[in-house]
Design an enzyme around this catalytic site. Structure first.
Site, PDB file in Angstrom:
ATOM      1  N   ASP A  29      -1.467 -10.042  -3.336  1.00 15.00           N
ATOM      2  CA  ASP A  29      -2.156 -10.710  -2.238  1.00 15.00           C
ATOM      3  C   ASP A  29      -3.598 -11.070  -2.605  1.00 15.00           C
ATOM      4  O   ASP A  29      -4.201 -10.474  -3.494  1.00 15.00           O
ATOM      5  CB  ASP A  29      -2.212  -9.788  -1.010  1.00 15.00           C
ATOM      6  CG  ASP A  29      -0.872  -9.661  -0.316  1.00 15.00           C
ATOM      7  OD1 ASP A  29       0.141 -10.061  -0.908  1.00 15.00           O
ATOM      8  OD2 ASP A  29      -0.846  -9.150   0.815  1.00 15.00           O
ATOM      9  N   HIS A  69      -2.837  -6.056  -4.747  1.00 14.45           N
ATOM     10  CA  HIS A  69      -3.835  -7.128  -4.663  1.00 14.45           C
ATOM     11  C   HIS A  69      -4.321  -7.574  -6.035  1.00 14.45           C
ATOM     12  O   HIS A  69      -4.365  -6.771  -6.966  1.00 14.45           O
ATOM     13  CB  HIS A  69      -5.037  -6.661  -3.832  1.00 14.45           C
ATOM     14  CG  HIS A  69      -4.717  -6.377  -2.405  1.00 14.45           C
ATOM     15  ND1 HIS A  69      -4.198  -5.175  -1.994  1.00 14.45           N
ATOM     16  CD2 HIS A  69      -4.809  -7.154  -1.301  1.00 14.45           C
ATOM     17  CE1 HIS A  69      -4.003  -5.216  -0.677  1.00 14.45           C
ATOM     18  NE2 HIS A  69      -4.353  -6.406  -0.230  1.00 14.45           N
TER      19      HIS A  69
HETATM   20 ZN   LIG Z   1      -4.811  -9.869   2.196  1.00 15.01          ZN
END
Ligand SMILES: [Zn+2]
Length: 385
Positions: free
Chosen positions: A155, A309
């Site tokens: 992400d 992430h």
């Molecule tokens: Zn995010």
């Protein structure tokens, strides 16, 4: 005839982004193949997303090359102004509301970095609201991977740290799904192009990363729509199939707008390493690797969708350090966007090896389906909405 009707439909959405042919420059040689759209749509012909992001003869040839001044012009610089949204999007939303497809749930509210709460008396875990923040699982959403599968996703890209991740993955012959933030794409065009050209899958993570249930319907529309449009314009016309709500914050109203207007399926996760906190010194690479070790050596039922992430070097490094354990523990590793049926985009099946010539496939409205080259008709569709 069909083409002119199609362009009429397209014009409200595309006018702001219409690209001069001269926008093509020397970067194009490396995108020529990838910009061609493979295969066809896999949504019912009547779904609004057909009109909002139609495939046309111009798809794949008329959008400015990623990173050029023409490409970066005309987009919202921050939170989209909900009075300036393309009318075609607003009309599609209004039609969905009028048809009763968008639940009338109040917006939540929150303090910074706190879980959103609903007006007093409303239960976020009720079937009417079903807030993913509160771990209510709407069966239409994706939370788990198939047993034994490690579904790869990252992400908050593209970011400078993404380049290291992409190089590592390329060296190991794996790809993943990148839930990207629209404004990050504008700020990191080279990294975006690198991910796409390495055949990674691009998915939607909103324009500016808000708590989506706190937003009005129109603001939800802008957050999703501009990100869809930018990815569409930057991938030769591909329409993303999946989105992940920032903070995992979605509910039945937000997911309905995503599905009914844009054809997007909501993806959440079933494990979370809190790797994002490496960026604020609230976590360490070693602790995240330790957490990942627990997941990767643990049960294979269900399969893993881990929130990870690509925001800073540390989050990327933690995943790189844990990577050998994925194979060593026998996981079937696959890009998350391919776990349903292998299709990463709504209007494209397979990979770029399935390329067709631009313009081979035209999608009109339900009353105008005379084009013979469209092999994405209703009989072969596998609708997700
Ligand atoms: Zn995010």
């Amino acid at each position: 005839m069909l083409l002119s009707a199609l362009l009429l439909v397209l014009s409200p959405v595309l006018s702001a982004y219409a690209a001069p042919a001269a926008a093509h420059d020397s970067h194009d040689h490396e995108h020529t193949t990838a910009q061609r759209l493979p295969a066809a749509w896999y949504q019912p012909r009547g779904h609004p997303v057909h009109q909002l992001f139609s495939r046309a003869t111009t798809d794949g040839v008329s959008y400015p090359a990623v990173g050029t001044p023409e490409w970066s012009q005309g987009w919202p610089q921050g939170v989209p102004d909900n009075t300036k949204l393309p009318s075609a999007w607003v009309n599609a939303l209004n039609a969905a509301v009028a048809a009763g497809k968008i639940p009338n749930i109040p917006q939540s509210s929150n303090q910074p970095n706190q879980n959103p709460v609903y007006p007093q008396g409303l239960n976020p875990n009720s079937p009417e609201i079903c807030s993913a923040t509160y771990k209510c699982r709407n069966p239409e959403d994706i939370w788990d991977a198939p047993n034994g599968t490690y579904a790869t996703s990252f992400d908050d890209g593209p970011q400078p740290a993404s380049a290291t991740l992409l190089d590592f993955m390329s060296a190991n012959n794996v790809t993943g799904t990148h839930f990207m933030i629209g404004t990050n794409i504008l700020n990191n065009p080279d990294t975006f192009a690198k991910a796409f050209n390495l055949n990674h899958d691009i998915a939607v993570h909103t324009w500016t990363h808000p708590y989506m249930t706190t937003l009005s319907n129109l603001d939800v529309l802008g957050q999703l729509g501009y990100t869809m449009q930018l990815i569409h314009n930057s991938t030769g016309g591909r329409v993303p199939r999946f989105w992940r709500p920032p903070y995992g914050d979605s509910d039945n109203r937000v997911r309905a707008i995503a599905a009914e207007v844009f054809g997007l399926q909501t993806v959440v996760w079933n494990q979370d390493t809190n790797d994002w906190a490496i960026s604020t010194n609230g976590n360490t690479v070693d602790k995240v690797v330790s957490t990942l070790t627990g997941y990767l050596t643990g049960p294979k039922t269900p399969g893993l969708i881990i929130l990870e992430h690509e925001i800073v070097d540390g989050t990327v490094q933690a995943w790189i350090n844990a990577f050998p354990m994925i194979k060593a523990n026998g996981w079937n590793m696959i890009s998350l966007a391919k776990i349903v049926d292998g299709r990463s985009y709504q209007n494209a099946a397979g990979s770029s090896s399935d390329d067709v010539e631009p313009g081979d496939i035209l999608v009109g409205d339900e009353n105008n389906s005379t084009d013979t080259s469209d092999d994405g008709d209703d009989s072969s569709s596998n609708a997700t909405s």
